[in-house]
Design a protein around this motif. Sequence first.
Motif, PDB file in Angstrom:
ATOM      1  N   TRP B 108       1.140  -1.110   0.155  1.00  0.00           N
ATOM      2  CA  TRP B 108      -0.051   0.254   0.287  1.00  0.00           C
ATOM      3  C   TRP B 108       0.794   1.276   0.056  1.00  0.00           C
ATOM      4  O   TRP B 108       1.571   1.509  -0.915  1.00  0.00           O
ATOM      5  CB  TRP B 108      -1.140   0.022   1.103  1.00  0.00           C
ATOM      6  CG  TRP B 108      -2.144  -1.019   0.949  1.00  0.00           C
ATOM      7  CD1 TRP B 108      -3.281  -0.693   0.340  1.00  0.00           C
ATOM      8  CD2 TRP B 108      -2.170  -2.197   1.382  1.00  0.00           C
ATOM      9  NE1 TRP B 108      -4.233  -1.652   0.491  1.00  0.00           N
ATOM     10  CE2 TRP B 108      -3.461  -2.797   1.096  1.00  0.00           C
ATOM     11  CE3 TRP B 108      -1.449  -3.113   1.975  1.00  0.00           C
ATOM     12  CZ2 TRP B 108      -3.923  -4.060   1.194  1.00  0.00           C
ATOM     13  CZ3 TRP B 108      -1.772  -4.583   1.961  1.00  0.00           C
ATOM     14  CH2 TRP B 108      -3.133  -5.121   1.775  1.00  0.00           C
ATOM     15  N   ASP B 109       0.951   1.700   1.229  1.00  0.00           N
ATOM     16  CA  ASP B 109       1.859   3.051   1.234  1.00  0.00           C
ATOM     17  C   ASP B 109       2.171   3.456   2.714  1.00  0.00           C
ATOM     18  O   ASP B 109       1.695   2.596   3.568  1.00  0.00           O
ATOM     19  CB  ASP B 109       0.989   4.159   0.436  1.00  0.00           C
ATOM     20  CG  ASP B 109      -0.359   4.370   1.170  1.00  0.00           C
ATOM     21  OD1 ASP B 109      -0.538   4.518   2.247  1.00  0.00           O
ATOM     22  OD2 ASP B 109      -1.190   4.732   0.373  1.00  0.00           O
ATOM     23  N   GLU B 110       2.865   4.274   2.992  1.00  0.00           N
ATOM     24  CA  GLU B 110       3.612   4.533   4.492  1.00  0.00           C
ATOM     25  C   GLU B 110       2.536   4.798   5.438  1.00  0.00           C
ATOM     26  O   GLU B 110       2.308   4.392   6.472  1.00  0.00           O
ATOM     27  CB  GLU B 110       4.665   5.565   4.505  1.00  0.00           C
ATOM     28  CG  GLU B 110       5.861   5.237   4.005  1.00  0.00           C
ATOM     29  CD  GLU B 110       6.831   6.081   4.158  1.00  0.00           C
ATOM     30  OE1 GLU B 110       7.022   6.589   5.267  1.00  0.00           O
ATOM     31  OE2 GLU B 110       7.673   6.241   3.200  1.00  0.00           O
ATOM     32  N   ALA B 111       1.441   5.679   4.716  1.00  0.00           N
ATOM     33  CA  ALA B 111       0.507   6.357   5.663  1.00  0.00           C
ATOM     34  C   ALA B 111      -0.471   5.063   6.062  1.00  0.00           C
ATOM     35  O   ALA B 111      -0.913   4.869   7.087  1.00  0.00           O
ATOM     36  CB  ALA B 111      -0.414   7.356   5.064  1.00  0.00           C
ATOM     37  N   THR B 112      -0.781   4.081   5.444  1.00  0.00           N
ATOM     38  CA  THR B 112      -1.528   2.969   5.484  1.00  0.00           C
ATOM     39  C   THR B 112      -0.898   2.121   6.488  1.00  0.00           C
ATOM     40  O   THR B 112      -1.586   1.403   7.591  1.00  0.00           O
ATOM     41  CB  THR B 112      -1.630   2.174   4.226  1.00  0.00           C
ATOM     42  OG1 THR B 112      -2.567   3.106   3.353  1.00  0.00           O
ATOM     43  CG2 THR B 112      -2.603   0.973   4.349  1.00  0.00           C
ATOM     44  N   ALA B 113       0.452   1.952   6.293  1.00  0.00           N
ATOM     45  CA  ALA B 113       1.183   1.041   7.208  1.00  0.00           C
ATOM     46  C   ALA B 113       1.289   1.635   8.516  1.00  0.00           C
ATOM     47  O   ALA B 113       1.019   0.686   9.683  1.00  0.00           O
ATOM     48  CB  ALA B 113       2.646   1.084   6.598  1.00  0.00           C
ATOM     49  N   LEU B 114       1.177   2.816   8.638  1.00  0.00           N
ATOM     50  CA  LEU B 114       1.095   3.609  10.004  1.00  0.00           C
ATOM     51  C   LEU B 114      -0.079   3.390  10.636  1.00  0.00           C
ATOM     52  O   LEU B 114      -0.002   3.013  11.827  1.00  0.00           O
ATOM     53  CB  LEU B 114       1.465   4.993   9.834  1.00  0.00           C
ATOM     54  CG  LEU B 114       1.578   5.936  11.123  1.00  0.00           C
ATOM     55  CD1 LEU B 114       2.637   5.412  11.826  1.00  0.00           C
ATOM     56  CD2 LEU B 114       1.928   7.448  10.553  1.00  0.00           C
ATOM     57  N   LEU B 115      -1.186   3.669   9.998  1.00  0.00           N
ATOM     58  CA  LEU B 115      -2.566   3.327  10.516  1.00  0.00           C
ATOM     59  C   LEU B 115      -2.873   2.008  10.745  1.00  0.00           C
ATOM     60  O   LEU B 115      -3.755   1.486  11.786  1.00  0.00           O
ATOM     61  CB  LEU B 115      -3.495   3.904   9.649  1.00  0.00           C
ATOM     62  CG  LEU B 115      -3.636   5.484   9.513  1.00  0.00           C
ATOM     63  CD1 LEU B 115      -4.653   6.034   8.343  1.00  0.00           C
ATOM     64  CD2 LEU B 115      -4.109   5.900  10.806  1.00  0.00           C
ATOM     65  N   VAL B 116      -2.381   0.970   9.836  1.00  0.00           N
ATOM     66  CA  VAL B 116      -2.534  -0.372  10.322  1.00  0.00           C
ATOM     67  C   VAL B 116      -2.007  -0.832  11.570  1.00  0.00           C
ATOM     68  O   VAL B 116      -2.520  -1.705  12.457  1.00  0.00           O
ATOM     69  CB  VAL B 116      -1.758  -1.381   9.057  1.00  0.00           C
ATOM     70  CG1 VAL B 116      -1.635  -2.773   9.490  1.00  0.00           C
ATOM     71  CG2 VAL B 116      -2.799  -1.274   7.848  1.00  0.00           C
ATOM     72  N   GLY B 117      -0.762  -0.331  11.905  1.00  0.00           N
ATOM     73  CA  GLY B 117      -0.260  -0.717  13.217  1.00  0.00           C
ATOM     74  C   GLY B 117      -0.922  -0.051  14.253  1.00  0.00           C
ATOM     75  O   GLY B 117      -1.145  -0.620  15.354  1.00  0.00           O
ATOM     76  N   ASP B 118      -1.147   1.074  14.136  1.00  0.00           N
ATOM     77  CA  ASP B 118      -2.026   1.709  15.237  1.00  0.00           C
ATOM     78  C   ASP B 118      -3.389   1.093  15.609  1.00  0.00           C
ATOM     79  O   ASP B 118      -3.727   0.892  16.644  1.00  0.00           O
ATOM     80  CB  ASP B 118      -2.432   3.414  14.866  1.00  0.00           C
ATOM     81  CG  ASP B 118      -1.010   4.315  14.626  1.00  0.00           C
ATOM     82  OD1 ASP B 118      -0.121   3.660  15.130  1.00  0.00           O
ATOM     83  OD2 ASP B 118      -0.972   5.310  14.194  1.00  0.00           O
ATOM     84  N   ALA B 119      -4.126   0.932  14.546  1.00  0.00           N
ATOM     85  CA  ALA B 119      -5.572   0.031  14.729  1.00  0.00           C
ATOM     86  C   ALA B 119      -5.158  -1.394  15.273  1.00  0.00           C
ATOM     87  O   ALA B 119      -6.009  -1.543  15.903  1.00  0.00           O
ATOM     88  CB  ALA B 119      -6.005   0.198  13.301  1.00  0.00           C
ATOM     89  N   LEU B 120      -4.251  -1.889  14.772  1.00  0.00           N
ATOM     90  CA  LEU B 120      -4.150  -3.253  15.334  1.00  0.00           C
ATOM     91  C   LEU B 120      -3.629  -3.207  16.752  1.00  0.00           C
ATOM     92  O   LEU B 120      -4.143  -4.159  17.462  1.00  0.00           O
ATOM     93  CB  LEU B 120      -2.815  -4.186  14.636  1.00  0.00           C
ATOM     94  CG  LEU B 120      -3.366  -4.657  13.243  1.00  0.00           C
ATOM     95  CD1 LEU B 120      -2.009  -5.244  12.398  1.00  0.00           C
ATOM     96  CD2 LEU B 120      -4.349  -5.770  13.340  1.00  0.00           C
ATOM     97  N   GLN B 121      -2.906  -2.205  17.322  1.00  0.00           N
ATOM     98  CA  GLN B 121      -2.589  -2.179  18.776  1.00  0.00           C
ATOM     99  C   GLN B 121      -4.113  -1.987  19.446  1.00  0.00           C
ATOM    100  O   GLN B 121      -4.405  -2.736  20.360  1.00  0.00           O
ATOM    101  CB  GLN B 121      -1.667  -1.035  19.062  1.00  0.00           C
ATOM    102  CG  GLN B 121      -1.464  -0.972  20.468  1.00  0.00           C
ATOM    103  CD  GLN B 121      -0.205  -0.246  20.930  1.00  0.00           C
ATOM    104  OE1 GLN B 121       0.075  -0.415  22.143  1.00  0.00           O
ATOM    105  NE2 GLN B 121       0.221   0.616  20.350  1.00  0.00           N
ATOM    106  N   ALA B 122      -4.730  -1.227  18.953  1.00  0.00           N
ATOM    107  CA  ALA B 122      -6.207  -1.002  19.630  1.00  0.00           C
ATOM    108  C   ALA B 122      -7.043  -2.173  19.426  1.00  0.00           C
ATOM    109  O   ALA B 122      -7.518  -2.484  20.580  1.00  0.00           O
ATOM    110  CB  ALA B 122      -6.893   0.199  18.982  1.00  0.00           C
ATOM    111  N   GLN B 123      -6.895  -2.930  18.397  1.00  0.00           N
ATOM    112  CA  GLN B 123      -7.843  -4.299  18.209  1.00  0.00           C
ATOM    113  C   GLN B 123      -7.181  -5.084  19.267  1.00  0.00           C
ATOM    114  O   GLN B 123      -8.043  -5.818  20.001  1.00  0.00           O
ATOM    115  CB  GLN B 123      -7.681  -4.386  16.867  1.00  0.00           C
ATOM    116  CG  GLN B 123      -8.362  -5.654  16.222  1.00  0.00           C
ATOM    117  CD  GLN B 123      -9.735  -5.143  15.780  1.00  0.00           C
ATOM    118  OE1 GLN B 123     -10.051  -3.905  15.612  1.00  0.00           O
ATOM    119  NE2 GLN B 123     -10.953  -5.900  16.284  1.00  0.00           N
ATOM    120  N   ALA B 124      -6.129  -5.088  19.404  1.00  0.00           N
ATOM    121  CA  ALA B 124      -5.444  -6.465  20.481  1.00  0.00           C
ATOM    122  C   ALA B 124      -6.259  -6.055  21.879  1.00  0.00           C
ATOM    123  O   ALA B 124      -6.515  -6.981  22.346  1.00  0.00           O
ATOM    124  CB  ALA B 124      -4.130  -5.994  20.599  1.00  0.00           C
TER     125      ALA B 124
END
Lengths: 297, 297
Positions: B108-124
Motif C-alpha cells: 500500500w503506502d506508508e500512511a496505510t502502514a502507520l494506521l494499520v499498526g495503530d489500529a491493530l494495537q487498539a484491536q488487540a
Amino acid sequence: MTNLPFAHWMAGVQAQVEDALSDFLPPPEAVPQKLHAAMRYTVLGGGKRVRPLLVYASGALFDADPATLARAACALEMIHAYSLVHDDMPCMDDDELRRGKPTVHVAWDEATALLVGDALQAQAFEVLASADSLPPARLVGMLRLLAQAAGSGGMCGGQAIDLDSVGLSLNLEQLERMHQLKTGALLRASVLLGALCGKDLTAPELEALAAYSKAVGLAFQVVDDVLDATADSATLGKTAGKDAADNKPTYVSILGLEESRALAEQLRREAIHALAPFGEQALRLRELADLIVQRKA
Amino acid sequence: MTNLPFAHWMAGVQAQVEDALSDFLPPPEAVPQKLHAAMRYTVLGGGKRVRPLLVYASGALFDADPATLARAACALEMIHAYSLVHDDMPCMDDDELRRGKPTVHVAWDEATALLVGDALQAQAFEVLASADSLPPARLVGMLRLLAQAAGSGGMCGGQAIDLDSVGLSLNLEQLERMHQLKTGALLRASVLLGALCGKDLTAPELEALAAYSKAVGLAFQVVDDVLDATADSATLGKTAGKDAADNKPTYVSILGLEESRALAEQLRREAIHALAPFGEQALRLRELADLIVQRKA
C-alpha cells in the motif's frame, strides 16, 4: 466545585491533568531516556485538554472520584497525543508545528515519532487499566470502549477515510461520518468514560450522553474548520490554512463560512438540549459545549 | 489433546488461531475497506505464531478454556504483527519483504502502514477486553500486563534501544537487556496470559513461568541472530544478513556462531528446568522450548 466560575474550574482541571500526566508518564531518567523524553515532550505542557475537560465535566454528573477521573482523562489525552504525533509525520499530514512547538519528528526524527506514538497508546491502556478503585467489571467495559474509540471503527478508521478523501468532493453526510470517527469517537469516549467513573449507566443516561457527545463532536470539527480558514498560525499554534492548501474537504468548503458558523451554533443548542435530564449537575458539560463553539483557537 | 504428537498439536493450534484472527479482525467489507484489507493482509496467512503457541501451551498447564485462550493469543499476535509493520517502515528498518510477502508500506503506502499498526494495537486490547468468560478482576490485570509488555517498558522501549544501538558495540549484558524488552516482554506476556486464562497464579507459579519465559525469550533471539547469519532469505521469508549489513550488534557478532549455538542450547535447558514444578502438564511448553532452539527459520 460546582460553584466555581467556569474559567476557574477549567484552569483547576487543566492543572490537575498536567500533574497527573506527568505522574503517569515514565520518568525522564528511566531507560530508554530519549523515548521517554520525547513522550513527555509530546504530552506535557500544552493543548487545550478538551478530552480531559469532558471527562471531568461528565464525571461531575455523578460526583465521580477525582483520582479515577484523572486516570480516564490521562488515558484519553495520551491516545489523542499519540494520534497527533503520527498525523504530523511526513507520510501523513507532514506538519512541522504543533501546539506552537516543533513536531516530534522535527525535534527528534521519524523513527522516534513512530515509537512515541506506539508507546503512548500502550501507556494509555496501562493508565486506565490501573484505575483500581473502579469495580473490575465496569473497568473492563471502559477499556473495551477506549479500544473501540481508538481503533479502526473509531479514530484510526476516521483518519484512514480522511486520507482517502484528499482531492475528493465529499458531501455533507460523508464529511460528517468521517469526523464522527476521526474526532467524534474519542470525544464520545471522553464523555462516557467520565460518567462511568461515577457509576454504571442506565440506557437513557447512555443515550442522552451519546446525543450530547455527537453534537459536541461535530460542533468541535465545524469550528476547527472555521478557525483553520480564518485564524492565523500563531493563534492556532499549528499551521493555519493547511486543509485548503491540502485540498481537503471541510465544512467551510462545502457550506461556506456563515453557514458553518450557524451549524456550529445549532449543534451547541442540540448538545445542551440533550443534557436536560441531568439538571444542574450538567453545568460543566453545558459550559464546555459553549466553550467548544465559541473558542478562538 | 496432550496425547497428540507435538507437530499435530501445533498445526491444530495454528489453524485455530488463524480462524480466530479472521473472526476478531474487522471484516474486509466494513468501512474503511482499504484499512481493513491491509490489517487482514498483515495478520492473516503467515507467521510461525510463536506467541499464540506459547499462550496455548501455557494454558494447558491449567486446562484453560480454548475460546479464552484464542482471545489472549490473538491479542498478542496483533501486537506482534503491528510492531512488524511499523519496524518495516522506511524510517525504521526499511524492509520490503516479510513472511515472504511485500511489506505493508510497499503493498500500500506508508500512511496505510502507520494506521494499520495503530489500529491493530487498539484491536488487540479490544479483543482481550472482550474475554468475558474470565473473572473481571483477573482480566483487568491481564490487560495491564499486555499494556506493560507492549509499551515503553517493554517492546517499544526495546525497539528504541535497538535503534539507538546501531553502530555501537554493545556488550553481552546490554544486548540481553535490549532483547528482554524488544522481544522478551511480549513472549513473557504470552506465557503469563496463557496461564492466567486458566486461573490466578501463585507467586511460585509466576516465578517459574517468568524464569521459563526469560530463558526461552533469550534463546529465541540468539537463534534469530544465528539464522540471520546463516540462512537465506527464501527460507526466512525476510531479508537475511540484514543485521550485519545494518551494523547492528548481535549474539553472533559478539560471541561468534559456535558459542551462540551453545548459549541457545544452555538457555533451552534452563527453560525446561524452570518447568519442573508443573510436571506432565508442561509437556507443550517443553516442546516449544525445543522448537524455538531447533527451528530452521
